[in-house]
Design a protein around this motif. Structure first.
Motif, short mmCIF file in Angstrom:
data_model
loop_
_atom_site.label_atom_id
_atom_site.label_comp_id
_atom_site.label_asym_id
_atom_site.label_seq_id
_atom_site.Cartn_x
_atom_site.Cartn_y
_atom_site.Cartn_z
N GLU A 538 0.84 -1.20 0.00
CA GLU A 538 0.00 0.00 0.00
C GLU A 538 0.88 1.24 0.00
O GLU A 538 1.98 1.25 0.58
CB GLU A 538 -0.91 0.03 1.23
CG GLU A 538 -1.88 -1.12 1.31
CD GLU A 538 -2.74 -1.10 2.57
OE1 GLU A 538 -3.78 -1.77 2.59
OE2 GLU A 538 -2.35 -0.40 3.53
N TYR A 540 0.65 5.56 0.69
CA TYR A 540 -0.14 6.65 1.25
C TYR A 540 0.57 7.98 1.02
O TYR A 540 1.80 8.06 1.14
CB TYR A 540 -0.35 6.47 2.75
CG TYR A 540 -1.21 5.29 3.13
CD1 TYR A 540 -2.55 5.45 3.49
CD2 TYR A 540 -0.69 3.99 3.11
CE1 TYR A 540 -3.34 4.36 3.84
CE2 TYR A 540 -1.47 2.90 3.46
CZ TYR A 540 -2.79 3.10 3.82
OH TYR A 540 -3.57 2.01 4.16
N GLU A 544 -3.47 9.60 3.11
CA GLU A 544 -4.52 9.14 2.19
C GLU A 544 -3.97 8.03 1.31
O GLU A 544 -2.93 8.21 0.65
CB GLU A 544 -5.02 10.29 1.32
CG GLU A 544 -6.10 9.88 0.33
CD GLU A 544 -6.56 11.02 -0.55
OE1 GLU A 544 -7.32 10.76 -1.51
OE2 GLU A 544 -6.14 12.17 -0.31
N ARG A 545 -4.67 6.91 1.26
CA ARG A 545 -4.19 5.78 0.46
C ARG A 545 -4.35 6.09 -1.02
O ARG A 545 -5.45 6.39 -1.49
CB ARG A 545 -4.93 4.51 0.82
CG ARG A 545 -4.27 3.25 0.21
CD ARG A 545 -4.84 1.99 0.79
NE ARG A 545 -6.23 1.77 0.38
CZ ARG A 545 -7.02 0.85 0.91
NH1 ARG A 545 -6.57 0.08 1.89
NH2 ARG A 545 -8.26 0.72 0.46
N ARG A 548 -3.28 0.45 -3.58
CA ARG A 548 -3.34 -0.82 -2.85
C ARG A 548 -3.33 -1.95 -3.87
O ARG A 548 -4.20 -2.02 -4.75
CB ARG A 548 -4.59 -0.92 -1.97
CG ARG A 548 -4.61 -2.19 -1.09
CD ARG A 548 -5.87 -2.27 -0.25
NE ARG A 548 -5.76 -3.29 0.77
CZ ARG A 548 -6.02 -4.60 0.60
NH1 ARG A 548 -6.42 -5.02 -0.61
NH2 ARG A 548 -5.90 -5.45 1.60
N ARG A 572 4.13 7.36 2.73
CA ARG A 572 4.16 6.19 3.61
C ARG A 572 4.01 4.93 2.77
O ARG A 572 3.08 4.83 1.96
CB ARG A 572 3.06 6.24 4.65
CG ARG A 572 3.14 5.10 5.68
CD ARG A 572 1.86 4.96 6.49
NE ARG A 572 1.40 6.25 6.97
CZ ARG A 572 0.13 6.48 7.30
NH1 ARG A 572 -0.79 5.55 7.16
NH2 ARG A 572 -0.23 7.67 7.74
#
Length: 602
Positions: A538, A540, A544-545, A548, A572
C-alpha cells in the motif's frame, strides 16, 4: 467496577476478582506531592568541585567535575546511593533475546558511560539551578551515543526538580526500538518498602496494562521480583503519578507522569538462572522512565504504538523530595491538593525545515478558586532552536481566567532533523504562598530537505521505519533480525540494485515536502523465501491511500507500482500480511523511486 466471586468454587475462593474495569472521571491534582507552604531560603556553597545546596532540614551535594548529584540528605540521613543516570537499557525479555538484543548490544546500550560537559550553576527566584549537559556512550563503540541535558532545580521546600532532555545519535538512533528512556537512581538498600500510585499490583507494560488497575500499592522491594526461568526485565508499572522508597522513618518520593520499577539486582541479563542473580552492593535501583517499550508476544516484535522510538528527542520532568516522618511510615504523601496552573501549547506548523520557523500559542488557565500570582511562562527547546520571546511575565491570573501568549519558534541552520518537543513551563505562586507549576508540550518535526529530481527512496531519511522482523533494510532484502544481514533484492529472478527490504507488517515513512509528483516501484516477495510468503503493498500520501495492490505470493512476478503524490508532505509505504499471518513475508520495494521538482526547499 469489579466482578468478584460471591462464594467459594473449586477454582477460586469467595472474593476472587474475575474482571475489573476503570473509567477516567477527570482531575489531575494529587494530594501531598507538592508542598503546601511558601519555600524557605536555599543557599549554595562551593568547596573545590563540591557544590552543596542547603535549606531547612536538607542538604544536597553535586560533583561539578563529574556533573553528578552525589548526595541527598534530609534530617541528617542519606537518601541517595548514586545520582540519576540515563536509563536506556533493560535485560532483554524472552521475545527480544536473539533479535532486538543484538542491535542494542552493538550500539552499546548495555554499558553506557556518561561524559559531562560544562556544568553551570545559577541562583534565581530563590532557587538554585544546576545544568549538566553530557553525552552517554559505550567504551570502544564508535558513532553511537545519547546527547542529553539534565537540569536540577532546588527550592527551599526541599523539592528537587529534574528536567531531562535526551536523544539518541548514530547507531543508537537506528536500533529497532529503544528498551526504555528515562533515569535510574540507586537508593540505599535500607529503603526497601516500595509504594506507588499507578498500575498494579502485578508488573505491567504499555501493551500489557489493561488488567492492572490504577491504585495505591505497597510491597517490599523483594516482592517485585518475577522469577522467569531466564532472568530478564521485570517489575515495571505504567501510569505512575508518584512512587517512593522508605524504611518506616525516612525515604524518597518521586512525582510526575512516568513508569516505575525497582530491583535489588545488578547485571540481570548476565545471569543464566534466577539463583545466579547478584544483589547490587550500591543499593536498590529505582527506574524512573519517561517511556518503556512493550513486551509483545512470541515471534512478533513490539507493535509500533508500544515502542520507544529511537529517532526522536524526549523531554520530561520529575520531582524528588524527602518523605516526612509521618509519610515514611506508610510510604504515601500527605497533605492537601495544591492547585496549579494548566497550560496548552499549539504550534501553527508542526514541520519546520532548517532555517525555518513557526508561530506557537500558549494558553494558560487558572483552575483554582483563588488568584495565582506572579505567573510566568518560559519555553524550553532543543539545541539549535530558539523561541522569541523565550520568557513571558503574565502577572496575576484571577480564578477561572485564562491568558494567551504567542511566540515564534525558530530552527537554526545545521540543527539535526527529527521530532523535537517544545516545552512551555508555567510557574506561579498560590494563595497560600506555595510555588506551583504546570507545563505543556508540542512536538515539532525538524524536517530534512525536500528530495530534488529523481531520487531512490532508500537514500532518504526515514521518519518512521517499522518492521515485522528485524530492521527495514536499504538496498538489501530483509534477511533475518540483524541489521545488514539481507541479500541483493531479488523478485522472481530479477535483481534490484536499489529499494527497501521489509517484512510484514511494515511501515516506512519519508519526507517529500510537497515537492514530488510520482512514486514508482517493482514490488513482490523476495526470492530468499522461495514460494512462501503472501503480502499486500500500500502507498499513502499524507495519510490518504493512493495505491493498494492485490495479494502477492512468493512464486509471483514483480508487480509494477505507480502512485501520484503531488503536493504531499509525507510518503508512507505499508506492507501487510496476506491474511494468513506474517511468516516468511519478506516484502521488497524494488527500485522504489520518487520523481520530484528541482526547486524544493533546501
Amino acid at each position: 467496577m469489579e466482578a468478584v466471586r460471591a462464594a467459594d468454587t473449586a477454582w477460586a475462593k469467595a472474593g476472587h476478582r474475575v474482571a475489573v474495569e476503570q473509567f477516567d472521571i477527570g482531575g489531575r491534582g494529587l494530594a501531598g506531592t507538592t508542598p503546601a507552604r511558601a519555600p524557605g531560603k536555599v543557599r549554595a556553597t562551593t568547596s573545590g568541585d563540591r557544590l552543596t545546596v542547603t535549606g531547612d532540614g536538607f542538604s544536597y551535594g553535586f560533583d561539578r567535575a563529574g556533573g553528578e548529584l552525589v548526595s541527598m540528605k534530609a534530617g541528617g540521613r542519606e537518601l541517595l546511593g548514586s545520582g540519576p543516570e540515563l536509563d536506556a537499557w533493560r535485560a532483554p525479555v524472552s521475545n527480544e533475546i536473539g533479535s532486538e538484543e543484538g542491535p542494542w548490544r552493538e550500539a552499546g546500550l548495555d554499558r553506557l558511560r556518561t561524559k559531562p560537559g560544562k556544568v553551570t550553576v545559577d541562583e534565581r527566584s530563590g532557587e538554585v539551578v544546576v545544568t549538566v549537559p553530557s553525552s552517554a556512550a559505550a567504551p570502544g563503540v564508535q558513532d553511537s551515543s545519547f546527547a542529553q541535558t539534565l537540569r536540577y532545580t532546588v527550592s527551599g521546600t526541599g523539592e528537587l526538580r529534574l528536567d531531562h532532555r535526551v536523544e539518541a545519535r548514530g547507531a543508537a538512533r537506528k536500533v529497532p526500538y529503544l528498551p526504555r528512556i528515562g533515569l535510574s537512581l540507586r537508593i540505599p538498600d535500607r529503603y526497601d518498602r516500595f509504594s506507588w500510585y499507578g498500575r498494579g499490583p502485578q508488573e505491567n507494560y504499555n501493551d500489557r496494562e489493561d488488567g492492572a488497575p490504577v491504585g495505591v500499592y505497597s510491597t517490599d522491594v523483594e516482592e517485585q521480583f518475577a522469577g522467569y526461568t531466564k532472568p530478564q526485565d521485570y517489575g515495571n508499572h505504567e501510569d505512575v503519578r508518584w512512587a517512593s522508597l522508605s524504611d518506616g522513618s525516612g525515604g524518597l518520593l518521586v512525582s510526575g507522569d512516568f513508569s516505575a520499577g525497582v530491583t535489588p539486582y545488578t547485571g540481570i541479563d548476565r545471569a543464566a538462572y534466577p539463583f545466579a542473580l547478584r544483589k547490587d552492593p550500591g543499593g536498590n535501583t529505582l527506574h524512573l522512565d519517561h517511556a518503556v517499550s512493550g513486551v509483545s508476544e512470541t515471534f512478533h516484535t513490539v507493535l509500533p504504538e508500544y515502542q520507544v522510538r529511537p529517532a526522536k528527542e524526549y523531554a520530561y520532568t520529575l520531582r524528588l523530595r524527602p518523605l516526612t516522618g509521618a509519610e515514611a511510615r506508610t510510604g504515601t504523601p500527605r497533605g492537601p491538593v495544591v492547585c496549579a496552573p494548566e497550560a496548552k501549547l499549539t504550534a501553527a506548523d508542526t514541520t519546520v525545515p532548517t532555517g525555518g520557523s513557526t508561530s506557537a500559542e500558549l494558553t494558560v488557565s487558572n483552575p483554582c478558586d483563588t488568584p495565582l500570582r506572579d505567573v510566568t511562562a518560559s519555553f524550553g527547546l532543543a539545541e539549535g532552536w530558539t523561541a522569541e520571546p523565550g520568557t513571558v511575565d503574565l502577572g496575576d491570573l484571577a480564578a477561572g481566567r485564562t491568558a494567551t501568549v504567542r511566540t515564534t519558534i525558530s530552527r537554526g541552520e545545521g540543527s539535526p532533523d527529527g521530532p523535537r518537543p517544545a516545552v512551555a513551563d508555567v510557574r506561579a505562586t498560590s494563595a497560600g504562598g506555595a510555588r506551583v507549576s504546570g507545563s505543556a508540550s508540542a512536538e515539532i518535526d525538524g524536517t530534512p530537505p525536500s528530495p530534488r529530481g529523481e531520487v531512490a527512496v532508500s537514500t532518504l531519511d526515514f521518519i518512521t521505519a517499522d518492521n515485522g522482523w528485524g530492521p527495514v533494510e536499504r538496498d538489501r532484502s530483509n534477511g533475518e533480525s540483524a541489521p545488514g544481514d539481507g541479500k541483493t533484492l531479488t523478485i522472481d529472478g530479477t535483481a534490484y540494485e536499489r529499494g527497501l527490504g521489509t517484512h510484514a507488517d511494515s511501515t516506512v515513512e519519508v519526507f517529500l515536502g510537497g515537492n514530488c509528483s510520482t512514486f514508482t516501484a517493482r514490488t513482490g516477495v523476495d526470492d530468499e523465501v522461495g514460494a512462501d510468503g503472501s503480502v499486500v503493498f500500500e502507498v499513502y500520501a499524507d495519510g490518504e491511500r493512493v495505491y493498494r495492490g492485490e495479494t502477492v505470493r512468493g512464486s509471483d512476478a514483480a508487480v509494477p507500482v505507480e502512485a501520484r503524490v503531488e503536493g504531499a508532505q509525507r510518503l508512507r509505504l505499508r506492507v501487510t500480511d496476506g491474511g494468513d499471518g506474517n511468516a516468511h513475508d519478506h516484502a521488497d520495494w524494488g527500485a522504489a523511486t520518487v520523481r520530484c521538482g528541482t526547486g524544493g526547499k533546501r
